[in-house]
Motif scaffolding. Structure first.
Motif, PDB file in Angstrom:
ATOM      1  N   VAL A   4       0.855  -1.185   0.000  1.00 49.90           N
ATOM      2  CA  VAL A   4       0.000   0.000   0.000  1.00 49.90           C
ATOM      3  C   VAL A   4       0.889   1.232   0.000  1.00 49.90           C
ATOM      4  O   VAL A   4       1.772   1.375   0.848  1.00 49.90           O
ATOM      5  CB  VAL A   4      -0.914   0.016   1.240  1.00 49.90           C
ATOM      6  CG1 VAL A   4      -1.780   1.266   1.249  1.00 49.90           C
ATOM      7  CG2 VAL A   4      -1.791  -1.238   1.271  1.00 49.90           C
ATOM      8  N   GLU A   5       0.659   2.124  -0.962  1.00 48.95           N
ATOM      9  CA  GLU A   5       1.453   3.349  -1.080  1.00 48.95           C
ATOM     10  C   GLU A   5       0.525   4.555  -1.045  1.00 48.95           C
ATOM     11  O   GLU A   5      -0.346   4.700  -1.899  1.00 48.95           O
ATOM     12  CB  GLU A   5       2.247   3.345  -2.388  1.00 48.95           C
ATOM     13  CG  GLU A   5       3.388   2.353  -2.439  1.00 48.95           C
ATOM     14  CD  GLU A   5       4.588   2.812  -1.625  1.00 48.95           C
ATOM     15  OE1 GLU A   5       4.605   3.981  -1.206  1.00 48.95           O
ATOM     16  OE2 GLU A   5       5.493   1.992  -1.418  1.00 48.95           O
ATOM     17  N   GLU A   6       0.704   5.406  -0.030  1.00 52.23           N
ATOM     18  CA  GLU A   6      -0.113   6.615   0.038  1.00 52.23           C
ATOM     19  C   GLU A   6       0.372   7.669  -0.943  1.00 52.23           C
ATOM     20  O   GLU A   6      -0.378   8.567  -1.328  1.00 52.23           O
ATOM     21  CB  GLU A   6      -0.108   7.166   1.475  1.00 52.23           C
ATOM     22  CG  GLU A   6      -0.775   6.212   2.466  1.00 52.23           C
ATOM     23  CD  GLU A   6      -0.737   6.716   3.891  1.00 52.23           C
ATOM     24  OE1 GLU A   6       0.015   7.681   4.164  1.00 52.23           O
ATOM     25  OE2 GLU A   6      -1.456   6.146   4.736  1.00 52.23           O
ATOM     26  N   ASN A   7       1.631   7.574  -1.368  1.00 54.25           N
ATOM     27  CA  ASN A   7       2.208   8.493  -2.347  1.00 54.25           C
ATOM     28  C   ASN A   7       2.261   7.788  -3.695  1.00 54.25           C
ATOM     29  O   ASN A   7       2.153   6.565  -3.777  1.00 54.25           O
ATOM     30  CB  ASN A   7       3.609   8.908  -1.902  1.00 54.25           C
ATOM     31  CG  ASN A   7       4.052  10.225  -2.529  1.00 54.25           C
ATOM     32  OD1 ASN A   7       3.509  10.655  -3.545  1.00 54.25           O
ATOM     33  ND2 ASN A   7       5.051  10.858  -1.928  1.00 54.25           N
ATOM     34  N   ILE A   8       2.453   8.542  -4.763  1.00 59.33           N
ATOM     35  CA  ILE A   8       2.569   7.915  -6.072  1.00 59.33           C
ATOM     36  C   ILE A   8       3.892   7.165  -6.174  1.00 59.33           C
ATOM     37  O   ILE A   8       4.866   7.476  -5.492  1.00 59.33           O
ATOM     38  CB  ILE A   8       2.450   8.947  -7.215  1.00 59.33           C
ATOM     39  CG1 ILE A   8       3.573   9.973  -7.138  1.00 59.33           C
ATOM     40  CG2 ILE A   8       1.102   9.609  -7.224  1.00 59.33           C
ATOM     41  CD1 ILE A   8       3.679  10.840  -8.377  1.00 59.33           C
ATOM     42  N   TYR A   9       3.906   6.164  -7.025  1.00 56.79           N
ATOM     43  CA  TYR A   9       5.112   5.378  -7.279  1.00 56.79           C
ATOM     44  C   TYR A   9       5.043   4.869  -8.708  1.00 56.79           C
ATOM     45  O   TYR A   9       3.992   4.923  -9.360  1.00 56.79           O
ATOM     46  CB  TYR A   9       5.240   4.222  -6.286  1.00 56.79           C
ATOM     47  CG  TYR A   9       4.167   3.166  -6.412  1.00 56.79           C
ATOM     48  CD1 TYR A   9       4.373   2.004  -7.169  1.00 56.79           C
ATOM     49  CD2 TYR A   9       2.928   3.336  -5.790  1.00 56.79           C
ATOM     50  CE1 TYR A   9       3.390   1.046  -7.300  1.00 56.79           C
ATOM     51  CE2 TYR A   9       1.934   2.373  -5.914  1.00 56.79           C
ATOM     52  CZ  TYR A   9       2.163   1.242  -6.670  1.00 56.79           C
ATOM     53  OH  TYR A   9       1.179   0.293  -6.807  1.00 56.79           O
ATOM     54  N   VAL A  10       6.153   4.364  -9.211  1.00 53.38           N
ATOM     55  CA  VAL A  10       6.199   3.785 -10.547  1.00 53.38           C
ATOM     56  C   VAL A  10       6.216   2.269 -10.401  1.00 53.38           C
ATOM     57  O   VAL A  10       7.066   1.719  -9.685  1.00 53.38           O
ATOM     58  CB  VAL A  10       7.436   4.271 -11.322  1.00 53.38           C
ATOM     59  CG1 VAL A  10       7.537   3.564 -12.671  1.00 53.38           C
ATOM     60  CG2 VAL A  10       7.379   5.781 -11.523  1.00 53.38           C
ATOM     61  N   ASP A  11       5.270   1.597 -11.050  1.00 52.34           N
ATOM     62  CA  ASP A  11       5.168   0.151 -10.892  1.00 52.34           C
ATOM     63  C   ASP A  11       6.150  -0.581 -11.808  1.00 52.34           C
ATOM     64  O   ASP A  11       6.959   0.043 -12.502  1.00 52.34           O
ATOM     65  CB  ASP A  11       3.729  -0.331 -11.108  1.00 52.34           C
ATOM     66  CG  ASP A  11       3.272  -0.239 -12.567  1.00 52.34           C
ATOM     67  OD1 ASP A  11       4.090   0.074 -13.458  1.00 52.34           O
ATOM     68  OD2 ASP A  11       2.079  -0.485 -12.820  1.00 52.34           O
ATOM     69  N   THR A  12       6.085  -1.905 -11.811  1.00 50.39           N
ATOM     70  CA  THR A  12       7.051  -2.702 -12.567  1.00 50.39           C
ATOM     71  C   THR A  12       6.922  -2.521 -14.075  1.00 50.39           C
ATOM     72  O   THR A  12       7.836  -2.863 -14.823  1.00 50.39           O
ATOM     73  CB  THR A  12       6.895  -4.197 -12.228  1.00 50.39           C
ATOM     74  OG1 THR A  12       5.530  -4.584 -12.453  1.00 50.39           O
ATOM     75  CG2 THR A  12       7.264  -4.457 -10.784  1.00 50.39           C
ATOM     76  N   GLY A 187      10.977  -9.739  -8.516  1.00 47.40           N
ATOM     77  CA  GLY A 187      10.813 -10.183  -7.136  1.00 47.40           C
ATOM     78  C   GLY A 187       9.515  -9.763  -6.481  1.00 47.40           C
ATOM     79  O   GLY A 187       8.805 -10.585  -5.887  1.00 47.40           O
ATOM     80  N   SER A 188       9.170  -8.469  -6.546  1.00 46.05           N
ATOM     81  CA  SER A 188       7.958  -7.995  -5.887  1.00 46.05           C
ATOM     82  C   SER A 188       6.715  -8.613  -6.499  1.00 46.05           C
ATOM     83  O   SER A 188       5.745  -8.916  -5.811  1.00 46.05           O
ATOM     84  CB  SER A 188       7.871  -6.464  -5.976  1.00 46.05           C
ATOM     85  OG  SER A 188       7.849  -6.034  -7.317  1.00 46.05           O
ATOM     86  N   VAL A 189       6.749  -8.827  -7.812  1.00 44.02           N
ATOM     87  CA  VAL A 189       5.619  -9.468  -8.483  1.00 44.02           C
ATOM     88  C   VAL A 189       5.560 -10.940  -8.094  1.00 44.02           C
ATOM     89  O   VAL A 189       4.482 -11.504  -7.889  1.00 44.02           O
ATOM     90  CB  VAL A 189       5.731  -9.318 -10.015  1.00 44.02           C
ATOM     91  CG1 VAL A 189       4.596 -10.053 -10.713  1.00 44.02           C
ATOM     92  CG2 VAL A 189       5.730  -7.843 -10.408  1.00 44.02           C
ATOM     93  N   ALA A 190       6.723 -11.570  -7.983  1.00 46.54           N
ATOM     94  CA  ALA A 190       6.774 -12.996  -7.636  1.00 46.54           C
ATOM     95  C   ALA A 190       6.092 -13.255  -6.297  1.00 46.54           C
ATOM     96  O   ALA A 190       5.388 -14.255  -6.128  1.00 46.54           O
ATOM     97  CB  ALA A 190       8.216 -13.471  -7.604  1.00 46.54           C
ATOM     98  N   LYS A 191       6.298 -12.381  -5.327  1.00 40.16           N
ATOM     99  CA  LYS A 191       5.680 -12.559  -4.019  1.00 40.16           C
ATOM    100  C   LYS A 191       4.159 -12.544  -4.138  1.00 40.16           C
ATOM    101  O   LYS A 191       3.458 -13.348  -3.530  1.00 40.16           O
ATOM    102  CB  LYS A 191       6.148 -11.456  -3.058  1.00 40.16           C
ATOM    103  CG  LYS A 191       7.606 -11.553  -2.667  1.00 40.16           C
ATOM    104  CD  LYS A 191       7.985 -10.394  -1.758  1.00 40.16           C
ATOM    105  CE  LYS A 191       9.464 -10.423  -1.402  1.00 40.16           C
ATOM    106  NZ  LYS A 191       9.842  -9.257  -0.559  1.00 40.16           N
TER     107      LYS A 191
END
Length: 208
Positions: A4-12, A187-191
């Motif tokens: 969960v990100e309250e700020n914007i981020y760039v995804d995979t 990695g993050s997607v694998a989880k």
């Protein structure tokens, strides 16, 4: 998982996102998020902000990067996206494009449930478009795992996965979710895929 990100981020995929994977280059998602963060934004402000959130921030050759280098690269593009968006919101006379810490969790949940019917309909259409037409599933942990895939990208509900569901073949369904939807083994997607795949192990077709 992305978390969960309250700020914007760039995804995979290099897309500007916020919350729990809300892709801000998707107009219905953008509109729903902005309705909760900037409910009084004018049509002109919304149009300019949407153009800005539709800009992608790709990471070149990410499949060849180590997890450490990929993580560092994602931090850099996320910082760039936050800087760019902050400049635009300032110029437009808006606050930062983020969920504040006090009301953010509730607003993120509200956005998710506002969008949920859209993703449910997409999932059902993927079932019905397959040649085998697997029966729809009642609400369950297994359906939630499939909905999570749709939420990331409808194309993740592919023919091989739908065939496995139609055959009630849990092993193939597990494989397609765990590996077929994350070919670069990010990695993050694998989880997240592992969590979804584990849910699929108890997959049983239930008539709606």
């Amino acid at each position: 998982a992305e978390g969960v990100e309250e700020n914007i981020y760039v995804d995979t995929a290099g897309l500007v996102s916020i919350g729990i994977g809300f892709n801000l280059s998707d107009k219905p998602v953008f509109d729903t998020v902005v309705n909760h963060i900037f409910p009084h934004a004018t049509p002109d402000q919304r149009a300019e902000l949407f153009a800005a959130t539709s800009v992608s921030y790709p990471i070149e050759n990410q499949e060849s990067l180590s997890q450490a280098k990929l993580s560092e690269a994602r931090k850099k593009v996320t910082a760039a996206a936050r800087r760019d968006l902050h400049e635009i919101t300032q110029r437009l006379g808006l606050d930062k494009l983020e969920f504040n810490s006090d009301t953010g969790p509730q607003k993120i949940e509200d956005v998710f449930f506002a969008l949920k019917p859209t993703y449910e309909a997409i999932l059902d259409s993927r079932f019905q478009s397959h040649k085998r037409k697997p029966p729809l599933m009642d609400p369950s942990e297994e359906r939630a795992a499939l909905l999570s895939l749709v939420y990331n990208a409808p194309t993740l509900i592919g023919n091989n996965l739908l065939t496995a569901i139609a055959d009630d073949n849990r092993a193939n369904a597990w494989y397609e979710i765990r590996y077929g939807s994350n070919l670069h083994d990010v990695g993050s997607v694998a989880k997240r895929r592992l969590f979804e795949a584990r849910a699929s192990l108890s997959l049983r077709i239930v008539w709606a």
